[in-house]
Design a protein around this motif. Structure first.
Motif, PDB file in Angstrom:
ATOM      1  N   LEU A 189       0.826  -1.199   0.000  1.00 48.28           N
ATOM      2  CA  LEU A 189       0.000   0.000   0.000  1.00 48.28           C
ATOM      3  C   LEU A 189       0.866   1.258   0.000  1.00 48.28           C
ATOM      4  N   VAL A 190       1.984   1.225   0.769  1.00 48.41           N
ATOM      5  CA  VAL A 190       2.821   2.420   0.839  1.00 48.41           C
ATOM      6  C   VAL A 190       3.437   2.749  -0.514  1.00 48.41           C
ATOM      7  N   ARG A 227       1.929   2.324  -3.375  1.00 51.63           N
ATOM      8  CA  ARG A 227       0.881   3.018  -4.134  1.00 51.63           C
ATOM      9  C   ARG A 227       0.678   4.438  -3.605  1.00 51.63           C
ATOM     10  N   VAL A 228       0.818   4.601  -2.285  1.00 51.26           N
ATOM     11  CA  VAL A 228       0.718   5.941  -1.713  1.00 51.26           C
ATOM     12  C   VAL A 228       1.853   6.824  -2.222  1.00 51.26           C
ATOM     13  N   ASP A 229       3.076   6.266  -2.260  1.00 54.74           N
ATOM     14  CA  ASP A 229       4.218   7.024  -2.776  1.00 54.74           C
ATOM     15  C   ASP A 229       4.017   7.423  -4.226  1.00 54.74           C
ATOM     16  N   LEU A 257       1.826  10.500  -3.981  1.00 55.89           N
ATOM     17  CA  LEU A 257       2.409  11.672  -3.318  1.00 55.89           C
ATOM     18  C   LEU A 257       3.619  12.241  -4.051  1.00 55.89           C
ATOM     19  N   TYR A 273       6.332  12.484   5.501  1.00 54.58           N
ATOM     20  CA  TYR A 273       5.752  13.149   4.335  1.00 54.58           C
ATOM     21  C   TYR A 273       6.646  14.264   3.806  1.00 54.58           C
ATOM     22  N   TYR A 296       7.395   5.456   6.106  1.00 49.74           N
ATOM     23  CA  TYR A 296       6.226   6.042   6.753  1.00 49.74           C
ATOM     24  C   TYR A 296       6.100   5.463   8.158  1.00 49.74           C
TER      25      TYR A 296
END
Length: 739
Positions: free
Chosen positions: A280-281, A283-285, A288, A377, A506
């Motif tokens: 998931l991280v 995909r978040v990266d 962002l 972040y 994260y």
């Protein structure tokens, strides 16, 4: 070498790469027993703490994060000097604790190999093991300790896990024998180091090695050599480097080859990597760090942050306002009328209170920025901003110092030490004061609260006042980008540097770290309110109070006031509400006229009137000009000065929820009866303070960091011109638009 186990106090040095959890470990070990300052002679932060373990006191030293012990900056030179015991203000370390992230051992062990060359006991604290396992990385801790020959302790400082085991390992290492210095370089290189060390008898072997690998001016400066001896040393070093090159041992490549070969042997079979699945991280990266979606998220994050500054701070600001109101009323009713009453109530209480009321907003802003940094972040934001900043001759490496300057420009200027290129560092230093620091926040919030409607959108998530605050911050950002582009194409000509930054994992922000940062900034703000602002409030009161009106000038005004008071008393006796209101208004106008006459007579009024022709095109009068002059030492002083000028201690709204100074600026009048403040005037003042360089402390730190008054002088000059032009355009265009 044996470390004296009977010493009552040990010095424990923490060293590690950035983003390895070193500072978190420092906080977990030392708790509230921390002190922060600067190392004498350099503007490098010094963090120390105390730990008591098994009856022994430890002095814990948190060294600046670094990727290598090759001193190429003041931070790295301080780190090396502390580890070698070459600083008088810090005892030589009895144990070195190297902090390394389990998922990045290949890179982190490079620094560990350098620490092992210093001849002191070393303990390796292994952090972020859970994150490494999530990435498919498994570390055999026992095998790694056997390979390195030092204790290796897995820890999770945020949860307090492994801390007791780490303390026990440090105790054993400090009481036992230090390992022999690591020898990983080829025989040819060691022979040249031995020969060079004979001519530098008082210099630690590690520094002699560093001189041969990559000559550093920071090391040479510390040797105390004159010009002739320094030139001779350089000749010997160059001759040794030529002999090594002929032997196939080129410097400085030999260090990289030797250290990573050692790291490879140390981790072979010890660190196992499984198949890494897309998580998931990841995909978040992808969202962002994308140029479009990441930019939208960044703008949204900043917008919500600045909106929260207003909405969350409203209640505590009312509490502070009520407290100072009560103190002011107590002073006015307890002390006899006269200068002392006016000094304490109208000068000190009103001046300091007008600034302290903004403490909740500053604390909230600092806390939110700390959460963004702790979560990981901000590093993504720096990577994202690199694509934009490179167009202006800078890199994402400048983003962190610039963002830090939103809290305070001083740590922002100091943070530029991580920028290796001198021209890029100077460019960043020169534009840092354009970032709206927390000292500007009281000015913004005062005028925004007074003149910008409290409208909200999206069910209250977005506020018009927050949008205005964000716009003020963006003014500095946009102007800073333009100034950087001009500097990099003229005075500091050069291309944009290559940007390389490690992306931290994260993680949930440490509540302790966030709260501590909020407390530190709040205390710094309050200490200013209790010292600088307190002193300036007294000075401003004196400049505004003296000289008094002469008896000849005061007599007709006092007679007029007495007649108005008599008429009001008569109206109250008659009971006619309309006559009472008219008489009260007449008395208030008379009192305002007397106050205005006294202010114009005062020294501050005279100075303000002297510069009034220069500030009139900005929409200002002498009062705003005088307040701006008074705010030269620190921008936030304008708020306390306005509090003194407008005598907020005597003009209190009946509605306790309204802040007294806000009401004062809303009702302030010019001599012809027109409002002093309009929206264009308020925006003009905010733009001026968004761009001006009125902060002596920042200019002093710029001098210390650059070693010359030339650069602070350049910053002050160009920013003052920009501030005046920006305020002029804002007022003139704004007036045309609303007329």
């Amino acid at each position: 070498m044996l470390i004296a186990s009977d010493k009552s106090t040990w010095t424990i040095a923490l060293v590690g790469n950035p983003n390895t959890g070193k500072s978190t470990l420092f906080g977990a070990l030392s708790g509230v027993n921390q002190r922060t300052g600067n190392y004498p002679g350099v503007t490098v932060e010094k963090k120390t703490g105390e730990v008591v373990h098994d009856g022994r006191r430890w002095l814990l030293v948190d060294l600046p994060g670094t990727y290598s012990l090759a001193p190429r900056s003041p931070d790295e030179m301080v780190t090396v000097d502390v580890l070698l015991g070459r600083r008088r203000d810090v005892p030589p370390p009895d144990v070195i604790v190297c902090v390394a992230a389990a998922g990045n051992l290949w890179r982190n062990l490079y620094l560990v190999s350098q620490a092992l060359e210093l001849g002191r006991p070393v303990v390796l604290a292994l952090t972020m093991n859970d994150l490494a396992e999530n990435d498919g990385v498994r570390v055999d801790v026992a095998a790694l300790a056997d390979r390195l020959g030092i204790p290796v302790v897995p820890i999770h400082p945020r949860r307090g896990e492994g801390l007791e085991a780490l303390k026990a390992a440090v105790e054993r290492a400090g009481a036992g024998e230090a390992p022999a210095p690591l020898a990983i370089f080829p025989e040819e290189f060691r022979r040249e180091v031995d020969a060079l060390a004979e001519t530098l008898a008082d210099v630690p072997r590690y520094l002699v090695e560093r001189l041969l690998l990559s000559p550093s001016p920071y090391i040479e400066d510390g040797l105390g050599l004159d010009d002739d001896d320094r030139a001779a040393l350089r000749e010997r070093i160059e001759a040794a480097r030529e002999r090594l090159a002929e032997a196939g041992c080129k410097t400085p490549q030999v260090e990289t080859t030797a250290r990573y070969a050692w790291v490879g042997k140390a981790t072979d079979g010890v660190v196992r990597r499984g198949e890494r699945r897309r998580r998931l991280v990841d995909r978040v990266d992808a969202v962002l760090t994308h140029w479009l979606s990441g930019s939208l998220v960044l703008v949204l994050v900043l917008l919500v942050t600045f909106s929260a500054v207003f909405s969350w701070a409203e209640i505590p600001m009312d509490w502070i306002d009520g407290g100072f109101k009560a103190v002011g009323e107590w002073v006015s009713t307890t002390l006899p009328e006269g200068p002392i009453n006016d000094l304490i109530g109208g000068g000190i209480v009103a001046g300091v209170g007008a600034v302290v009321i903004f403490l909740p907003q500053i604390v909230i802003l600092i806390g939110l920025l700390a959460i963004l940094e702790e979560s990981g972040y901000l590093a993504r934001a720096a990577y994202l901003m690199d694509r934009i900043m490179v167009r202006f001759g800078l890199s994402g490496r400048s983003f962190i110092p610039l963002l830090s300057s939103f809290a305070c420009a001083i740590p922002g200027v100091m943070a530029t030490r991580s920028i290796e290129d001198r021209r890029d560092r100077l460019t960043t230093i020169l534009i840092i004061p354009l970032m709206s620091c927390s000292a500007r926040l009281p000015v913004y919030t005062l005028l925004i609260a007074a003149f910008i409607p409290a409208r909200s959108y999206l069910d209250g998530w977005i506020q018009l006042q927050g949008l205005t605050l964000l716009a003020m911050y963006l003014v500095g950002v946009v102007v800073a980008a333009a100034v950087a582009l001009i500097l990099k194409r003229s005075l500091l000509r050069g291309g944009a540097p290559v940007f390389v930054m490690e992306m931290p994992a994260y993680q949930w922000p440490s509540s302790v770290a966030v709260v501590r940062r909020m407390i530190d900034r709040a205390w710094d703000f309050l200490s200013n309110a209790g010292t600088i602002i307190f002193a300036v409030s007294i000075v401003m009161w004196g400049l505004l109070y003296y000289p008094r009106l002469s008896p000849e000038d005061a007599a007709p005004l006092i007679a007029r006031q007495e007649r108005a008071a008599t008429e009001l008393e008569a109206a109250r006796t008659g009971g006619d509400s309309e006559k009472i209101a008219a008489a009260a208004t007449a008395l208030k106008q008379t009192e305002d006229h007397i106050a205005g006459a006294q202010q114009r007579q005062s020294l501050l009024g005279r100075m303000g009137r002297w510069i009034e022709p220069a500030v009139r095109p900005l929409g200002w009068d002498w009062r705003l000009g005088a307040a701006t002059l008074a705010a030269f030492p620190a921008r936030e002083i304008i708020v306390s000065t306005l509090g003194v000028i407008f005598d907020v201690g005597d003009d209190v709204a009946e509605d306790g929820n309204e802040q007294r100074l806000v009401q004062a600026v809303q009702t302030a009048k010019r001599p012809d009866g027109r409002p002093l403040f309009t929206i264009p005037v308020a925006l003009s003042v905010m733009v001026f303070f968004a761009l001006c360089a009125q902060c002596v402390s920042t200019l002093a730190v710029m001098w210390r960091e650059t070693g010359s008054w030339t650069w602070p002088a350049i910053a002050f000059t160009y920013m003052t011109v920009l501030a005046y032009v920006g305020a002029f355009l804002t007022y003139q265009i704004g007036t045309l638009l609303i007329s």
